[in-house]
Design an enzyme around this catalytic site. Sequence first.
Site, PDB file in Angstrom:
ATOM      1  N   ILE A 127       0.771  -1.188  -0.575  1.00 57.39           N
ATOM      2  CA  ILE A 127       0.090  -0.065  -0.109  1.00 57.39           C
ATOM      3  C   ILE A 127       0.859   1.454  -0.126  1.00 57.39           C
ATOM      4  O   ILE A 127       0.163   2.243  -0.967  1.00 57.39           O
ATOM      5  CB  ILE A 127      -0.967  -0.037   1.524  1.00 57.39           C
ATOM      6  CG1 ILE A 127      -2.114   1.321   0.808  1.00 57.39           C
ATOM      7  CG2 ILE A 127      -0.065   0.288   2.372  1.00 57.39           C
ATOM      8  CD1 ILE A 127      -2.807   1.369  -0.116  1.00 57.39           C
ATOM      9  N   SER A 149      11.307   0.118   8.044  1.00 60.81           N
ATOM     10  CA  SER A 149      10.762  -1.039   7.700  1.00 60.81           C
ATOM     11  C   SER A 149      11.999  -1.933   7.961  1.00 60.81           C
ATOM     12  O   SER A 149      13.208  -1.559   7.568  1.00 60.81           O
ATOM     13  CB  SER A 149      10.571  -1.167   5.762  1.00 60.81           C
ATOM     14  OG  SER A 149       9.792  -1.955   5.639  1.00 60.81           O
ATOM     15  N   ARG A 150      11.968  -3.227   7.835  1.00 58.55           N
ATOM     16  CA  ARG A 150      12.180  -4.182   8.107  1.00 58.55           C
ATOM     17  C   ARG A 150      13.146  -4.716   6.985  1.00 58.55           C
ATOM     18  O   ARG A 150      14.372  -5.478   7.050  1.00 58.55           O
ATOM     19  CB  ARG A 150      11.773  -5.419   9.576  1.00 58.55           C
ATOM     20  CG  ARG A 150      11.490  -5.375  10.071  1.00 58.55           C
ATOM     21  CD  ARG A 150      11.339  -5.792  11.450  1.00 58.55           C
ATOM     22  NE  ARG A 150       9.524  -6.037  10.887  1.00 58.55           N
ATOM     23  CZ  ARG A 150       8.776  -7.391  11.490  1.00 58.55           C
ATOM     24  NH1 ARG A 150       9.079  -8.501  12.330  1.00 58.55           N
ATOM     25  NH2 ARG A 150       7.411  -7.129  10.934  1.00 58.55           N
ATOM     26  N   LYS A 173      -6.102   2.666   6.894  1.00 61.30           N
ATOM     27  CA  LYS A 173      -6.485   2.424   7.880  1.00 61.30           C
ATOM     28  C   LYS A 173      -6.857   0.662   8.153  1.00 61.30           C
ATOM     29  O   LYS A 173      -5.400   0.623   7.536  1.00 61.30           O
ATOM     30  CB  LYS A 173      -8.127   2.975   6.638  1.00 61.30           C
ATOM     31  CG  LYS A 173      -8.019   2.010   5.548  1.00 61.30           C
ATOM     32  CD  LYS A 173      -8.714   0.643   5.742  1.00 61.30           C
ATOM     33  CE  LYS A 173      -8.584  -0.248   4.742  1.00 61.30           C
ATOM     34  NZ  LYS A 173      -8.471  -1.655   4.253  1.00 61.30           N
ATOM     35  N   ASP A 209     -11.316  -5.733   6.012  1.00 60.76           N
ATOM     36  CA  ASP A 209     -10.487  -5.421   5.532  1.00 60.76           C
ATOM     37  C   ASP A 209     -10.660  -4.286   4.676  1.00 60.76           C
ATOM     38  O   ASP A 209     -10.918  -2.978   4.655  1.00 60.76           O
ATOM     39  CB  ASP A 209      -8.767  -6.219   5.032  1.00 60.76           C
ATOM     40  CG  ASP A 209      -8.075  -4.927   5.644  1.00 60.76           C
ATOM     41  OD1 ASP A 209      -7.257  -4.643   6.119  1.00 60.76           O
ATOM     42  OD2 ASP A 209      -7.483  -5.475   3.942  1.00 60.76           O
TER      43      ASP A 209
END
Length: 311
Positions: free
Chosen positions: A17, A39-40, A93, A171
């Site tokens: 996303i 971010s990993r 969201k 979702d």
Amino acid sequence: MTTPSRIALALAGVGKIARDQHIPSCAEGADFDITVAISRNGRIDGADNFTSYDEFLEKRRDIRAISLCTPPDVRFEMAKKAIASGFDVLMEKPPAATIGEAEALRELAEKAGVVLFATWHSRFANGVEPARQWLDGKTIRKVEITWKEDVRRWHPGQAWIWEAGGFGVFDPGINALSILTAIIPGQTIVEKASLAFPENRQQPIAASLKMKSAEGAPINAEFDWRQEGPQTWDIVVETNSGLLRLAKGGAELYIDGELQVEGPDREYARIYSRFAELIRSRRSDADFQPLRLVADAFLTGERHTVEAFIE
């Protein structure tokens, strides 16, 4: 380099996303520069990239706004730390895994004097605000929601959505509920629900909700992740003055079958314009009614087991 008129932004969670929507919307917009990424697994070219969220908080105190694009089950702790560090926070969201988390974040942000923006991207679709305006003052007789899509197409390899706290079919379904609560005044009430759980999953693959508006108009919703072929994201509102239909997730608005509004997708561009407006005016926007409807669906829902889902 960020110009004085633009806002330096950190983006946490460089997944699908973020790459599909958040990064291009900021790059094309007039308000934000993504100067930090956390971010990993993912990186953003041209940004200062961190794999540790705590390290970012310690080393980049010059950044004052952050966009959280992580799954909801880890978002509460991240948002809590960001608020404590004085960040203005945008949350993808659903904004949190539970109502308790969401309300706690709202209280923390208010006490800290920072901006909290709980985004519902479907509310920013082309037809939603015109639909709200058209419905204003009309008597709503009935609402029918049909939200059916192919989970394999839209959520490939995202195992977290099937785990506890992952929301399952809600979702995408919460997108419909976010539009519903934007265009229908007052509180929406869930009367009962039917939830279909694959025998090998912890979250539902389909759901039927029977609801009503604050004025008593019936509202029915059908959510399903097993749709093949054309995808369906429709909301139909019957009123005393005609029939309104939002199609393609709110991108198109029809009144009595006549197309009124259409256009290219601008949902996330509008989200970031709204975030910039909130930051500059020092106001929050944290409406959790769509999340409450999902919680109420689980509270009132009858559980039905269906065949296993194999991706």
